[in-house]
Design a protein around this motif. Structure first.
Motif, short mmCIF file in Angstrom:
data_model
loop_
_atom_site.label_atom_id
_atom_site.label_comp_id
_atom_site.label_asym_id
_atom_site.label_seq_id
_atom_site.Cartn_x
_atom_site.Cartn_y
_atom_site.Cartn_z
N ASN A 46 -11.88 3.20 -15.85
CA ASN A 46 -11.08 4.55 -15.23
C ASN A 46 -10.32 4.04 -13.97
OD1 ASN A 46 -11.98 6.42 -17.27
ND2 ASN A 46 -13.75 6.49 -16.05
N TYR A 47 -8.87 4.30 -14.19
CA TYR A 47 -8.12 3.88 -12.74
C TYR A 47 -8.64 4.37 -11.54
CZ TYR A 47 -4.56 1.11 -10.52
OH TYR A 47 -4.00 0.26 -9.62
N PRO A 48 -9.09 3.86 -10.83
CA PRO A 48 -9.50 4.64 -9.49
C PRO A 48 -8.53 5.40 -8.70
CG PRO A 48 -9.67 2.24 -8.78
CD PRO A 48 -9.22 2.61 -10.27
N ASP A 49 -8.79 6.41 -7.81
CA ASP A 49 -7.80 7.14 -7.01
C ASP A 49 -7.54 6.29 -5.77
OD1 ASP A 49 -7.78 9.34 -8.83
OD2 ASP A 49 -9.45 10.35 -7.88
N PRO A 50 -6.49 6.39 -5.29
CA PRO A 50 -6.26 5.41 -3.96
C PRO A 50 -6.94 6.23 -2.63
CG PRO A 50 -4.36 7.14 -4.52
CD PRO A 50 -5.23 7.15 -5.70
N TYR A 51 -7.20 5.18 -1.85
CA TYR A 51 -8.12 5.82 -0.91
C TYR A 51 -7.37 6.86 0.04
CZ TYR A 51 -11.11 5.14 3.32
OH TYR A 51 -12.04 5.47 4.28
N VAL A 52 -6.06 6.65 0.27
CA VAL A 52 -5.35 8.21 0.88
C VAL A 52 -4.80 8.68 -0.37
CG1 VAL A 52 -3.83 8.74 2.53
CG2 VAL A 52 -5.24 6.75 3.16
N PRO A 53 -5.15 9.87 -0.45
CA PRO A 53 -4.24 10.58 -1.76
C PRO A 53 -2.90 10.52 -1.60
CG PRO A 53 -6.16 11.89 -0.78
CD PRO A 53 -5.94 10.77 0.08
N ARG A 54 -2.05 10.89 -2.78
CA ARG A 54 -0.89 10.71 -2.55
C ARG A 54 -0.08 11.88 -1.66
NH1 ARG A 54 3.18 9.33 -7.05
NH2 ARG A 54 4.76 8.67 -5.71
N HIS A 55 -0.86 13.06 -1.86
CA HIS A 55 -0.14 13.98 -0.88
C HIS A 55 0.03 13.68 0.57
CE1 HIS A 55 -4.21 15.65 -0.83
NE2 HIS A 55 -3.84 16.21 0.23
N LEU A 56 -0.94 12.94 1.00
CA LEU A 56 -1.25 12.63 2.51
C LEU A 56 -0.45 11.35 2.86
CD1 LEU A 56 -5.01 13.34 2.95
CD2 LEU A 56 -2.95 14.57 3.86
N THR A 57 0.27 10.87 1.81
CA THR A 57 0.96 9.61 1.93
C THR A 57 2.60 9.72 2.08
OG1 THR A 57 -0.34 8.26 0.40
CG2 THR A 57 1.73 7.23 1.16
N LYS A 58 3.30 9.39 3.31
CA LYS A 58 4.68 9.85 3.43
C LYS A 58 5.39 8.48 3.68
CE LYS A 58 3.29 14.22 3.53
NZ LYS A 58 3.36 14.94 2.44
N THR A 59 6.55 8.68 3.58
CA THR A 59 7.46 7.30 3.63
C THR A 59 8.60 7.52 4.68
OG1 THR A 59 8.98 7.82 1.89
CG2 THR A 59 6.86 6.40 1.20
N VAL A 60 8.90 6.54 5.11
CA VAL A 60 10.10 6.60 6.33
C VAL A 60 11.09 5.39 6.01
CG1 VAL A 60 8.53 7.57 8.10
CG2 VAL A 60 8.81 5.05 7.94
N ALA A 61 12.29 5.73 6.09
CA ALA A 61 13.46 4.79 5.95
C ALA A 61 13.55 3.69 7.01
CB ALA A 61 14.64 5.51 5.85
N GLY A 62 13.86 2.65 6.66
CA GLY A 62 13.95 1.16 7.52
C GLY A 62 13.22 0.32 6.76
N ARG A 63 13.78 -1.05 7.33
CA ARG A 63 13.32 -2.13 6.63
C ARG A 63 13.50 -3.37 7.65
NH1 ARG A 63 12.61 -3.27 1.13
NH2 ARG A 63 11.20 -5.31 1.08
N ILE A 64 12.22 -4.05 7.65
CA ILE A 64 12.21 -5.41 8.25
C ILE A 64 12.02 -6.31 6.82
CG2 ILE A 64 10.90 -7.15 9.87
CD1 ILE A 64 12.13 -4.98 11.11
N ASP A 65 12.65 -7.70 7.29
CA ASP A 65 12.58 -8.60 6.06
C ASP A 65 11.43 -9.51 6.42
OD1 ASP A 65 13.58 -10.45 7.80
OD2 ASP A 65 15.50 -10.92 6.33
N ALA A 66 11.20 -10.70 5.36
CA ALA A 66 10.06 -11.62 5.73
C ALA A 66 10.11 -12.42 7.02
CB ALA A 66 9.90 -12.36 4.45
N ARG A 67 11.57 -12.55 7.42
CA ARG A 67 11.81 -13.33 8.50
C ARG A 67 11.99 -12.48 9.78
NH1 ARG A 67 16.37 -17.85 6.40
NH2 ARG A 67 15.08 -18.68 4.72
N GLY A 68 11.49 -11.47 9.69
CA GLY A 68 11.53 -10.47 10.78
C GLY A 68 12.99 -9.93 11.30
N ARG A 69 13.74 -9.85 10.37
CA ARG A 69 15.40 -9.41 10.75
C ARG A 69 15.08 -7.85 10.43
NH1 ARG A 69 18.43 -14.06 7.45
NH2 ARG A 69 17.17 -12.97 6.00
N GLU A 70 16.03 -7.26 11.02
CA GLU A 70 15.92 -5.59 10.72
C GLU A 70 17.30 -5.39 9.82
OE1 GLU A 70 15.51 -1.60 13.33
OE2 GLU A 70 17.71 -2.49 13.56
#
Length: 686
Positions: free
Chosen positions: A113-137
């Motif tokens: 049985n695939y386990p539930d995530p430690y933090v439920p989906r409804h308590l997970t929020k996302t924000v726009a913005g991105r840093i790459d692997a070399r630290g560049r914005e």
């Protein structure tokens, strides 16, 4: 006289080991108080004060240092009684805790049985913005998204927040900005940043560590505050240190900042004790308490640290001393299942009500009840006679098993005893045989109040040649805390390889790590001359999915181009030791660099100055007692010796019993024991 104290809270008893300025050590025990651990903490200090003939107030004034192994965070995670956590992730990556990592084990477990995530989906929020692997914005952080997430968390009643953005380990600017906004929008709500709690490139382990840390932050903080208040009210003016999961101690402020390091911290102290008690290269440590049996191993006289410890279905995320636990303690309950087979554990009678023989309302048969029925445990000398056990209640409990199995009372008791032993043997094989360690070539160190009762049969099953019953076996973890260092781990991400080794980048990372380690040790009050630093790297062959940790020497905290062959060879050797293969022609990649900051405390070795005089003449016999022998199927009389009356060099021949105030050791036939100069019983098997 100044005292140093270590208190270790177990499932049934709270252990207190006290060392004075002469190196004399005494052990005291008091029942654990579930739900109010700080009360049991203070209770056992009062028991110790009484043992020294002092009032509680006078004893507190004489204590310079208290070190403590806490189970609060572990219990919260195991019982799933953590606080409500909100999680902020990078837009488009909201399922990091759902997808986890590709597993390395369980290849044949194809129906799960695939386990539930430690933090439920409804308590997970996302924000726009991105840093790459070399630290560049690549894209600026959306401040509006952060404020929107904060407003939603407020409405959902979130009690703590974890933040895990992509590549924050290379450039933490976005995570730091998120915390700044959350502290304004949600004052008083603790915020954990993934790059601070577990700076590593793997998103899942970094973010699960942040989520777990956030979920126990208020719990650990509250416990520490209660404990500090209780000690202040008792007049304690010394220093208080808390055990962490990497085998050392941390000041209160550091534990409050990183409460995840308190998870499973208590059991990590037992291998620390074994490291000091024996010079053997390969050691197995078994710690059998009232609720669990904790087993760990030392390889090449080094404590094994694992990056893959689990809490239920989730990785802990951070490294910890490799300790495995099974529900096989003195309070483990025996029962006959629907198929008519005897089972022992994992359910435990715990501290309340405890085994039936405690006379506190327990009626179900436990391992301790079986040992009373077998005659191994003397009901009149439990805890040195301070606690009277009731044999008739133990017999009544074991009779239930005897009736179900259709055997005699003694046969049922032995069946409980040996079933528990085989459960523990399976746990020992898990951490030895399956990890490439031959238990026959290892030295076994007993810990916990019950291990010495069971080790003789386990040793025969495993084919062990030697084992030790330490003088303070019943408080082995507390002894480990008493002699442990102050420790912390720092890490930095820097990807390079032996094909194009970035010497300058590596040295810059090592410099930052050493500065962080020095800052930690300075805040802990460790003098410069007492500071030590151990370095390691995470490495892999090119295109491998997982890294292994490899220790290395860094003279003056730096490496040079000429050190590269040594680093590469160290990786090949470690890979061969773990996986039995090496690929000398493959490219070796270095993904992260780690430092362990170690602070030596004064008085850690004072116990070695308190040695026993030599045994002169024959040893005194304390008594003779009948115990049930399975081989003959009847009760046979064996000699009983008092450990406190034995001196260095005293020799014992099994079958016999050796009693101390806090434990009983059972030596079987062909088991030859000798007392070493520190009062430990070392047994050779003929």
């Amino acid at each position: 006289m100044a005292y140093q104290v270590c208190i270790d809270i177990g499932g049934t008893f709270t252990d207190c080991l006290v060392s004075n300025s002469k190196g004399e050590i005494a052990i005291f025990k008091s029942p654990t108080t579930p739900g109010e651990f700080e009360k049991g903490f203070i209770n056992v200090l009062h028991v110790a004060a009484e043992g020294y003939g002092l009032s509680g107030a006078d004893f507190m004034k004489e204590i310079d240092l208290v070190v403590h192994g806490s189970t609060v965070s572990t219990n919260a995670l195991v019982e799933r009684k953590t606080v409500k956590v909100g999680l902020i992730l990078t837009a488009g990556h909201q399922d990091i805790l759902v997808l986890r990592e590709g597993p390395r084990k369980g290849a044949f477990q194809w129906r799960l049985n695939y386990p539930d995530p430690y933090v439920p989906r409804h308590l997970t929020k996302t924000v726009a913005g991105r840093i790459d692997a070399r630290g560049r914005e690549l894209a600026p952080l959306s401040l509006d998204d952060v404020r929107k997430a904060a407003a939603e968390f407020r409405g959902l009643g979130v009690e703590a927040i974890a933040v895990g953005l992509l590549w924050s380990v290379v450039n933490p600017a976005h995570e730091l900005a998120v915390r700044e906004i959350l502290e304004k929008e949600l004052p008083g709500i603790p915020v954990t940043l993934s790059h601070e709690i577990n700076p590593m490139p793997r998103e899942y382990k970094r973010i699960i560590a942040a989520a777990i840390d956030a979920s126990i932050n208020p719990i650990v903080r509250t416990y520490i505050e209660k404990l500090k208040t209780a000690l202040d009210e008792e007049g304690f003016e010394g220093e208080l240190l808390l055990a962490n999961c990497v085998g050392g101690m941390m000041p209160l402020a550091d534990m409050i900042r990183k409460p995840i390091y308190s998870v499973m911290s208590g059991p990590t102290l037992a291998p620390t004790a074994a490291l000091a008690l024996s010079d053997e290269p390969d050691i197995i440590v078994g710690d059998m308490g009232g609720t669990t049996f904790d087993v760990s191993a030392l390889r090449d006289h080094q404590i094994i640290v694992t990056p893959d410890s689990m809490i239920h279905d989730d990785s802990l995320g951070i490294p910890k001393v490799d300790v495995r636990s099974v529900g096989a303690g003195g309070g483990s309950i025996a029962f006959v299942d629907e198929g008519g087979l005897l089972q022992v554990g994992p359910r435990s009678a715990g501290a309340r009500p405890g085994p039936a023989c405690y006379g506190q309302g327990g009626t179900e048969p436990t391992v301790t009840d079986a040992n009373v029925v077998l005659g191994i445990v003397d009901p009149d000398y439990f805890l040195g006679g301070k606690m009277q056990l009731k044999r008739e209640l133990a017999e009544a409990a074991v009779d239930k098993i005897a009736a179900r199995l259709g055997v005699t009372r003694e046969e049922a008791a032995y069946a409980i005893y040996t079933t528990s032993n085989h459960n523990m043997v399976a746990a020992i094989e898990e951490i030895t045989v399956r990890e490439g360690i031959n238990p026959r070539d290892s030295f076994f160190v007993c810990g916990g109040g019950a291990t010495a009762i069971h080790i003789a049969e386990m040793a025969d099953i495993l084919g062990l040649k030697r084992y030790m019953v330490p003088r303070f076996m019943a408080g082995l973890s507390a002894f480990g805390g008493l002699i442990s260092d102050i420790r912390s781990e720092e890490s930095a991400v820097l990807l390079t390889s032996d094909a194009d080794f970035n010497v300058a980048g590596v040295n810059d990372a090592l410099k930052r790590l050493k500065q962080a380690g020095n800052t930690f040790l300075a805040e802990a009050g460790v003098a410069a001359e007492n500071r030590q630093f151990e370095f390691s790297f995470l490495g892999r062959y090119e295109y491998q999915s997982f890294e292994i940790e490899v220790p290395f020497e860094a003279k003056d905290g730096a490496v040079s181009e000429s050190d590269l062959p040594t680093l590469v060879e160290a990786f090949h050797k470690m890979h061969e030791r773990i996986y039995s293969i090496r690929a000398d022609n493959d490219v070796v990649e270095f993904t992260a660099w780690k430092l362990r900051a170690i602070g030596k405390r004064s008085g850690q070795d004072i116990w070695q100055k308190n040695t026993l005089p030599d045994q002169n003449g024959p040893i005194d016999l304390k008594a003779r007692r009948g115990i049930y022998q399975q081989e003959s199927g009847r009760v046979e009389t064996v000699p009983v010796y008092e450990l406190a009356q034995l001196r260095a060099g005293a020799q014992l021949a099994g079958p016999c019993l050796v009693e101390a105030e806090t434990f009983t050791a059972y030596l079987k036939d062909q088991h030859q024991g000798q007392i070493d100069r520190y009062g430990n019983l070392v047994v050779n098997i003929a």
